[in-house]
Write an enzyme that holds these catalytic residues in place. Structure first.
Site, PDB file in Angstrom:
ATOM      1  N   HIS A 169     -13.727  52.384  27.812  1.00  0.00           N
ATOM      2  CA  HIS A 169     -14.192  51.018  27.525  1.00  0.00           C
ATOM      3  C   HIS A 169     -13.245  50.028  28.205  1.00  0.00           C
ATOM      4  O   HIS A 169     -12.066  49.973  27.854  1.00  0.00           O
ATOM      5  CB  HIS A 169     -14.183  50.752  26.015  1.00  0.00           C
ATOM      6  CG  HIS A 169     -15.142  51.637  25.269  1.00  0.00           C
ATOM      7  ND1 HIS A 169     -16.436  51.265  24.993  1.00  0.00           N
ATOM      8  CD2 HIS A 169     -14.996  52.884  24.776  1.00  0.00           C
ATOM      9  CE1 HIS A 169     -17.049  52.249  24.355  1.00  0.00           C
ATOM     10  NE2 HIS A 169     -16.197  53.251  24.210  1.00  0.00           N
TER      11      HIS A 169
ATOM     12  N   HIS B 262     -17.043  62.255  23.214  1.00  0.00           N
ATOM     13  CA  HIS B 262     -15.904  62.262  22.286  1.00  0.00           C
ATOM     14  C   HIS B 262     -16.146  63.153  21.067  1.00  0.00           C
ATOM     15  O   HIS B 262     -16.154  62.679  19.928  1.00  0.00           O
ATOM     16  CB  HIS B 262     -15.511  60.848  21.847  1.00  0.00           C
ATOM     17  CG  HIS B 262     -16.656  59.940  21.488  1.00  0.00           C
ATOM     18  ND1 HIS B 262     -17.614  60.268  20.572  1.00  0.00           N
ATOM     19  CD2 HIS B 262     -16.981  58.703  21.936  1.00  0.00           C
ATOM     20  CE1 HIS B 262     -18.476  59.284  20.474  1.00  0.00           C
ATOM     21  NE2 HIS B 262     -18.113  58.332  21.294  1.00  0.00           N
TER      22      HIS B 262
ATOM     23  N   HIS C  82     -14.731  58.717  29.949  1.00  0.00           N
ATOM     24  CA  HIS C  82     -15.319  57.887  28.874  1.00  0.00           C
ATOM     25  C   HIS C  82     -14.339  56.753  28.592  1.00  0.00           C
ATOM     26  O   HIS C  82     -13.315  56.954  27.941  1.00  0.00           O
ATOM     27  CB  HIS C  82     -15.556  58.713  27.607  1.00  0.00           C
ATOM     28  CG  HIS C  82     -16.216  57.943  26.507  1.00  0.00           C
ATOM     29  ND1 HIS C  82     -17.329  58.391  25.841  1.00  0.00           N
ATOM     30  CD2 HIS C  82     -15.921  56.729  25.950  1.00  0.00           C
ATOM     31  CE1 HIS C  82     -17.697  57.508  24.940  1.00  0.00           C
ATOM     32  NE2 HIS C  82     -16.840  56.484  24.970  1.00  0.00           N
TER      33      HIS C  82
ATOM     34  N   HIS D 141      -9.094  46.559  21.250  1.00  0.00           N
ATOM     35  CA  HIS D 141      -9.495  45.417  20.424  1.00  0.00           C
ATOM     36  C   HIS D 141      -8.243  44.554  20.271  1.00  0.00           C
ATOM     37  O   HIS D 141      -7.126  45.094  20.249  1.00  0.00           O
ATOM     38  CB  HIS D 141      -9.946  45.880  19.027  1.00  0.00           C
ATOM     39  CG  HIS D 141     -11.233  46.667  19.026  1.00  0.00           C
ATOM     40  ND1 HIS D 141     -12.477  46.082  19.008  1.00  0.00           N
ATOM     41  CD2 HIS D 141     -11.451  48.003  19.052  1.00  0.00           C
ATOM     42  CE1 HIS D 141     -13.416  47.022  19.007  1.00  0.00           C
ATOM     43  NE2 HIS D 141     -12.821  48.195  19.045  1.00  0.00           N
TER      44      HIS D 141
ATOM     45  N   ASN E  61     -21.256  49.149  26.464  1.00  0.00           N
ATOM     46  CA  ASN E  61     -21.501  48.429  25.195  1.00  0.00           C
ATOM     47  C   ASN E  61     -20.828  47.056  25.172  1.00  0.00           C
ATOM     48  O   ASN E  61     -20.016  46.756  24.313  1.00  0.00           O
ATOM     49  CB  ASN E  61     -21.082  49.282  23.979  1.00  0.00           C
ATOM     50  CG  ASN E  61     -19.615  49.631  23.951  1.00  0.00           C
ATOM     51  OD1 ASN E  61     -18.972  49.733  24.995  1.00  0.00           O
ATOM     52  ND2 ASN E  61     -19.064  49.823  22.769  1.00  0.00           N
TER      53      ASN E  61
ATOM     54  N   HIS F  98     -23.569  59.128  22.099  1.00  0.00           N
ATOM     55  CA  HIS F  98     -22.683  58.982  20.936  1.00  0.00           C
ATOM     56  C   HIS F  98     -23.394  59.706  19.794  1.00  0.00           C
ATOM     57  O   HIS F  98     -24.348  59.180  19.220  1.00  0.00           O
ATOM     58  CB  HIS F  98     -22.464  57.505  20.593  1.00  0.00           C
ATOM     59  CG  HIS F  98     -21.515  57.303  19.449  1.00  0.00           C
ATOM     60  ND1 HIS F  98     -20.318  56.650  19.582  1.00  0.00           N
ATOM     61  CD2 HIS F  98     -21.582  57.718  18.151  1.00  0.00           C
ATOM     62  CE1 HIS F  98     -19.686  56.645  18.407  1.00  0.00           C
ATOM     63  NE2 HIS F  98     -20.434  57.292  17.513  1.00  0.00           N
TER      64      HIS F  98
ATOM     65  N   ASP G 278     -12.073  57.544  25.654  1.00  0.00           N
ATOM     66  CA  ASP G 278     -12.672  56.607  24.698  1.00  0.00           C
ATOM     67  C   ASP G 278     -11.667  55.512  24.336  1.00  0.00           C
ATOM     68  O   ASP G 278     -11.706  54.962  23.233  1.00  0.00           O
ATOM     69  CB  ASP G 278     -13.188  57.305  23.435  1.00  0.00           C
ATOM     70  CG  ASP G 278     -14.190  56.437  22.672  1.00  0.00           C
ATOM     71  OD1 ASP G 278     -14.716  55.482  23.264  1.00  0.00           O
ATOM     72  OD2 ASP G 278     -14.429  56.717  21.487  1.00  0.00           O
TER      73      ASP G 278
ATOM     74  N   LYS H  52     -25.984  55.801  28.797  1.00  0.00           N
ATOM     75  CA  LYS H  52     -25.330  56.020  27.499  1.00  0.00           C
ATOM     76  C   LYS H  52     -26.268  55.664  26.358  1.00  0.00           C
ATOM     77  O   LYS H  52     -26.757  54.538  26.274  1.00  0.00           O
ATOM     78  CB  LYS H  52     -24.048  55.166  27.427  1.00  0.00           C
ATOM     79  CG  LYS H  52     -23.313  55.233  26.093  1.00  0.00           C
ATOM     80  CD  LYS H  52     -22.637  56.564  25.876  1.00  0.00           C
ATOM     81  CE  LYS H  52     -22.073  56.735  24.476  1.00  0.00           C
ATOM     82  NZ  LYS H  52     -20.861  55.978  24.216  1.00  0.00           N
TER      83      LYS H  52
ATOM     84  N   ARG I  40     -14.312  46.676  28.579  1.00  0.00           N
ATOM     85  CA  ARG I  40     -14.678  45.332  28.077  1.00  0.00           C
ATOM     86  C   ARG I  40     -14.984  44.360  29.216  1.00  0.00           C
ATOM     87  O   ARG I  40     -15.221  44.769  30.330  1.00  0.00           O
ATOM     88  CB  ARG I  40     -13.563  44.754  27.173  1.00  0.00           C
ATOM     89  CG  ARG I  40     -13.043  45.704  26.105  1.00  0.00           C
ATOM     90  CD  ARG I  40     -14.101  46.146  25.143  1.00  0.00           C
ATOM     91  NE  ARG I  40     -13.487  46.802  23.986  1.00  0.00           N
ATOM     92  CZ  ARG I  40     -14.115  47.687  23.230  1.00  0.00           C
ATOM     93  NH1 ARG I  40     -15.346  48.078  23.498  1.00  0.00           N
ATOM     94  NH2 ARG I  40     -13.520  48.210  22.188  1.00  0.00           N
TER      95      ARG I  40
ATOM     96  N   ALA J 121     -13.307  49.548  15.075  1.00  0.00           N
ATOM     97  CA  ALA J 121     -13.082  50.950  15.443  1.00  0.00           C
ATOM     98  C   ALA J 121     -12.687  51.057  16.912  1.00  0.00           C
ATOM     99  O   ALA J 121     -13.309  50.439  17.772  1.00  0.00           O
ATOM    100  CB  ALA J 121     -14.355  51.755  15.187  1.00  0.00           C
TER     101      ALA J 121
END
Ligand code: DOR
Ligand code: ZN
Length: 336
Positions: free
Chosen positions: A14, A168, A12, A244, A40, A134, A240, A95, A16, A256
């Site tokens: 991210h 998660h 899992h 950011h 996402n 999620h 996860d 997802k 970007r 988050a």
């Protein structure tokens, strides 16, 4: 003391897009053999063309590292069987985000009516495409995941052959659901194995530990630790890791996400060592279980760690990692 992990997987992740992808992709690719990539983006990864193009951008960003991006698609209840057949070989799962529940999830699902979902979920089940979820309602923040368990139960009962991954997980309620349904699986992050809400907000507020789902109570963390440390076969590691920019975290309206990619394996080694858990369990949690759940054979890659202090950098290209500036007890010493 050293330990070698074979083909560690982050189920899992991210990564970007654009400059952020360029800035952080290698943090995962240098430690892991592969990762399950979250869709996402803005706009979300929701067509075959999106999946193929995003995978190419990831491969470009990781350069000469050996790393397999296992792609996912952003769930839409209108996906039909023909579309799913055409995309099946390009993705590892789909997802599902409840609408507005977390970063870039505005296009998510607004209701969980089994009859409305019957077409798409039956097709996914027959085509053996896992549903990654999620699992949070929009209730009180500490109860959102536990409240969602009844939705997992409804879906798991209505679609008994559909592989459903509770992403998660952060609560004992989700851990308990695992063994009640044959088709429920879960990922667990390293931060939820290490922290509770106290670490986020019990003293000075720590924005770098703020994520969705929020870290819960000590008894929840204990339940997560138990299944991770014993390498429960339905549970695999998924970081996860969600980068950011520093400004988006250290601000009013903190985004988050906890960025753990560059230190995840070191922290897992430390956790399993401190708990006296067998290395085989760590190997299963961080690779073997994910391979079996998803039916994948990762790129061969070994990562060797040793028990020696590692000072976590203050940032990686403008992204602040968990435990920035602190010393953890395992370091990566070689890769093959
Ligand atoms: O904390 C989170 N950050 N939770 C999620 O579900 C999404 C993620 C992100 O994309 O930043
Ligand atoms: Zn995520």
């Amino acid at each position: 003391m050293s330990l070698t992990l074979n083909a560690p997987l982050d189920m899992h992740l991210h990564l970007r897009d654009g400059q952020m992808l360029e800035n952080i992709a290698k943090c995962s690719a240098s430690s892991f053999s592969g990762g399950l990539i979250m869709p996402n983006l803005v706009p979300p990864v929701s067509t075959k063309e999106d999946v193929i193009a995003y995978k190419q951008r990831i491969i470009q960003a990781i350069g000469d590292e050996e790393f397999e991006p296992y792609m996912t698609l952003f769930f839409d209840p209108s996906f039909d069987r023909e579309f799913l057949e055409s995309i099946k070989s390009d993705i590892i799962g789909i997802k599902l985000y409840p609408a507005g529940i977390t970063t870039n999830s505005e296009g998510g699902l607004s209701g969980f009516d089994v009859e409305e979902l019957r077409g798409v979920l039956t097709a996914m089940s027959e085509l053996d495409i896992p549903l990654c979820v999620h699992g949070e309602t929009n209730g009180f923040v500490m109860d959102r995941e536990a409240e969602f368990v009844s939705i997992y139960e409804r879906l798991a009962t209505a679609f008994p052959k559909l592989k459903i991954i509770m992403e998660h997980i952060t609560t004992k309620a989700s851990v308990d659901a695992l063994d009640r349904f044959e088709n429920l699986y879960a990922t667990i992050t390293i931060h939820h194995l290490l922290i509770t809400l106290d670490d986020v907000a019990g003293g000075m507020l720590n924005p770098h530990l703020f994520c969705k789902p929020i870290a819960k109570r000590p008894e929840d963390r204990d339940a997560l630790r138990k299944v991770a440390l014993e390498a429960h076969p339905k549970v695999s590691f998924g970081s996860d890791s969600a980068p950011h920019p520093r400004e988006a975290k250290e601000s009013c309206g903190c985004a988050a996400g906890v960025f753990t990619a560059p230190i995840a394996l070191q922290l897992l080694a430390q956790l399993f060592d401190e708990a006296d858990a067998p290395i085989e369990n760590l190997q299963a949690f961080v690779s073997g279980n994910g391979q079996k759940i998803y039916g994948i054979s990762p790129i061969p890659k070994t990562i060797t760690l040793e028990k020696s202090p590692f000072v976590v950098p203050n940032d990686y290209n403008g992204v602040v990692p968990m435990y920035a500036g602190e010393t953890i007890s395992y370091s990566i010493i070689s890769k093959d």
